[in-house]
Design a protein around this motif. Structure first.
Motif, PDB file in Angstrom:
ATOM      1  N   CYS A   1       0.850  -1.223   0.301  1.00 53.12           N
ATOM      2  CA  CYS A   1       0.026   0.089   0.230  1.00 53.12           C
ATOM      3  C   CYS A   1       1.120   0.989  -0.211  1.00 53.12           C
ATOM      4  CB  CYS A   1      -1.260  -0.020   0.746  1.00 53.12           C
ATOM      5  SG  CYS A   1      -2.147   1.635   0.694  1.00 53.12           S
ATOM      6  N   SER A   2       1.364   1.663  -1.418  1.00 57.93           N
ATOM      7  CA  SER A   2       1.991   2.711  -1.400  1.00 57.93           C
ATOM      8  C   SER A   2       1.841   3.435  -2.781  1.00 57.93           C
ATOM      9  CB  SER A   2       3.801   2.253  -0.938  1.00 57.93           C
ATOM     10  OG  SER A   2       4.284   3.383  -1.331  1.00 57.93           O
ATOM     11  N   ASN A   3       2.254   4.570  -2.814  1.00 54.85           N
ATOM     12  CA  ASN A   3       1.974   5.228  -4.089  1.00 54.85           C
ATOM     13  C   ASN A   3       2.792   6.850  -3.771  1.00 54.85           C
ATOM     14  OD1 ASN A   3       0.497   7.820  -3.302  1.00 54.85           O
ATOM     15  ND2 ASN A   3      -1.215   6.182  -2.906  1.00 54.85           N
ATOM     16  N   PRO A   4       3.210   7.449  -5.053  1.00 51.88           N
ATOM     17  CA  PRO A   4       4.463   8.120  -5.055  1.00 51.88           C
ATOM     18  C   PRO A   4       3.508  10.200  -4.713  1.00 51.88           C
ATOM     19  CG  PRO A   4       3.382   7.862  -7.209  1.00 51.88           C
ATOM     20  CD  PRO A   4       2.695   6.614  -6.236  1.00 51.88           C
ATOM     21  N   ILE A   5       2.438   9.748  -4.597  1.00 49.69           N
ATOM     22  CA  ILE A   5       1.891  10.833  -3.863  1.00 49.69           C
ATOM     23  C   ILE A   5       1.270  10.649  -2.463  1.00 49.69           C
ATOM     24  CG2 ILE A   5      -0.549  12.396  -4.608  1.00 49.69           C
ATOM     25  CD1 ILE A   5      -1.331  10.612  -7.034  1.00 49.69           C
TER      26      ILE A   5
END
Length: 597
Positions: A211-215
């Motif tokens: 559960c990771s994103n660049p935003i």
């Protein structure tokens, strides 16, 4: 490198215009100019993306500040509210108190808003606050009729549409697109008296179980911050497990409800694909038919899931989305006490799960037998074939080109680089590599071939037909054993951060029931022990290949973390699945000396 590029361009121009005199200096200038222009465009694009991210994070920060001010204002005006008591109530008891007005909807909303803020500070699970929840609260109080979820604050996953808010799927390209109307799920929740108050974080693309994103960054597991909460409904899992939400909603295309439930010690239900409407749920890749997307609830206990399904399976759901079968919740099936004939297995023959997950199946099997149920060993047919030919090939039928196009316009999150690199390999190279590594790493070889996708529309139709044929084969085996339900393992315990992106193929235990489109739920039954950790040191896995070694590393250091099992029923039998889940929960709680909720 520049000299090679210059030679290639020079030769290409000579072939294009053989009669022309091509000046080498002109070619060199053109090549260098093109390279410089490309780098300049890339720099401008990256700068624009970073600005979008900064703006999105600033907007999110303002929303959370607004949320905190609202909580503080309520606390100052209502100092006698017993927040800890409210947060300790199971959903069924909470709804009773709200309906009889011994608790006010305001006290419950602000209690959960305050707790959600605390949990978010620890694990970064809330993507955005929904300020409209305060206005919706006033509307609820004016309504004479109280729905089954009256006054219950609920959380929703990032891509479940809420009017005026984003559905990002973790991509910056979606940051400027606001939903024009509520999804059907949100509309029905509101009509049943529920109050969506936060939107939770997801991994970039939703095609992973971290559960990771660049935003908005990485979400951690509230039970151990070095571990993943699972995904793609990871923000939901983390928020509910941390106590910041009592009922949440995720989606599941390969385990995205069940894996966060397993990693975070929750109960989660993946219904049959169309039992609940997914209208208004935005995906990064739409139109996939080989693998069925399901929308479903996550909570701390099975009773909460049951109440939720009773509330959602109503006339409002059927009228708003006529493709949802008009099947109300069948209380008779759920409340039955007739002994069940239960199939069980502890491995699917593709990915051998850690010792604790297999132990959980056998301990649960024994409890069910002692309770008077009949347990029959069941072998799911041809899971390696399903994994590669039906699941991976169906999910990436285009060879991953749609996703790659989206990643090409974005910053790739570090947790996904391993996965994206696989997609970037040209198909010819994938096939060549597959042949080379087949003798010593057959699972990866088959995985690479599957990632090439399908060659034509005809091949896609054939692939869909193979899914139907496999479903018939599976049901035939099920009926041959005269089964009511199946007990089986689920991937877990919680992986160390960044490992899910390196082990997409480890989801075989859950993806099977997306291909089959069977309802499946997860129930926590025990925890990892020191003995499990010692036994893990001897783990060789299914094939003894690099994936097995990675799996072993991924689940090290998990003593005390939850261990779950998976409960499965035939399509459209959610009530039977939930009845089975409740039986497992009750027996497991009794064994641990706990009171079943």
């Amino acid at each position: 490198m520049q000299q090679e590029a210059f030679i290639v361009v020079h030769e290409w121009l000579k072939q294009l215009w053989p009669e022309a005199e091509i000046d080498c200096h002109v070619v060199l200038a053109l090549t260098c100019g093109s390279a410089a222009a490309f780098l300049a465009l890339k720099w401008v694009s990256q700068k624009r993306i970073k600005k979008q991210i900064q703006d999105a994070c600033k907007k999110r920060g303002h929303g959370l500040e607004k949320m905190e001010k609202a909580v503080q204002k309520f606390k100052q005006q209502n100092p006698s509210v017993q927040v800890a008591h409210i947060l300790s109530l199971p959903l069924v008891e909470l709804t009773e108190k709200l309906r009889e007005e011994s608790l006010s909807p305001e006290s419950v909303l602000y209690a959960y808003m305050g707790k959600a803020l605390t949990v978010n500070q620890e694990v970064n699970c809330v993507r955005h606050f929904i300020p409209e929840c305060e206005q919706h609260l006033q509307k609820l109080k004016r309504h004479a009729e109280k729905g089954l979820l009256y006054g219950v604050p609920v959380s929703i996953k990032d891509h479940i549409g809420y009017k005026g808010h984003l559905s990002t799927c973790g991509f910056t390209v979606s940051l400027g697109i606001l939903e024009e109307e509520d999804s059907v799920l949100v509309k029905v929740l509101k009509r049943q008296g529920a109050n969506p108050f936060v939107i939770t974080n997801v991994p970039q693309s939703l095609m992973t179980y971290d559960c990771s994103n660049p935003i908005f960054g990485q979400t951690a597991n509230p039970l151990n911050h070095r571990k993943s909460p699972g995904g793609s409904s990871g923000g939901e899992g983390a928020l509910i497990a941390g106590g910041g939400s009592i009922l949440g909603f995720g989606t599941d295309v390969g385990g995205s409800i069940r894996l966060p439930s397993s990693f975070c010690g929750l109960c989660g239900l993946k219904p049959t694909g169309s039992r609940l409407s997914n209208l208004g749920v935005r995906g990064p890749v739409d139109g996939i038919l080989s693998v069925t997307l399901s929308l479903g609830p996550m909570a701390r206990d099975v009773d909460s899931l049951v109440l939720c399904m009773k509330a959602l399976l109503c006339d409002d759901m059927f009228q708003l989305d006529p493709t949802v079968p008009p099947m109300l919740f069948n209380e008779e099936i759920y409340s039955s006490t007739a002994p069940l004939r239960i199939g069980y297995y502890d491995t699917d023959g593709y990915f051998l799960l850690p010792p604790c997950m297999r132990r959980a199946v056998h301990e649960t099997r024994k409890l069910l037998q002692e309770a008077g149920h009949t347990l029959v060993h069941f072998t799911p047919p041809s899971v390696p074939y399903v994994m590669d030919e039906l699941f991976i090939k169906g999910l990436f039928a285009d060879g991953g080109s749609t996703l790659l196009a989206m990643f090409g316009k974005d910053i790739i999150d570090p947790s996904l680089k391993h996965q994206v690199n696989y997609l970037r390999i040209p198909n010819l190279v994938k096939k060549g590599l597959a042949k080379i590594i087949k003798p010593w790493f057959p699972r990866l070889a088959n995985h690479l071939n599957a990632l090439c996708g399908v060659r034509s529309v005809k091949s896609l139709w054939e692939q869909h037909d193979k899914v139907k044929a496999y479903c018939k084969k599976f049901v035939d085996e099920w009926r041959k054993c005269k089964l009511d339900v199946v007990l089986c393992p689920v991937l877990g315990p919680a992986f160390t951060l960044r490992y899910p992106g390196k082990l997409l193929a480890a989801v075989s235990s859950t993806m099977l029931y997306n291909v089959l489109n069977f309802p499946a739920g997860v129930v926590p039954v025990t925890t990892v022990t020191e003995d499990d950790e010692e036994e893990l040191q001897q783990y060789q896995g299914q094939c003894g290949d690099p994936w097995d070694k990675k799996l072993k590393k991924a689940v090290e250091g998990t003593v005390g973390l939850p261990v779950a099992v998976q409960c499965v029923a035939l399509p459209w039998q959610e009530e039977l699945c939930l009845r089975f889940m409740k039986e497992v929960e009750t027996l497991s709680c009794k064994r641990r000396g706990k009171t079943s909720i």
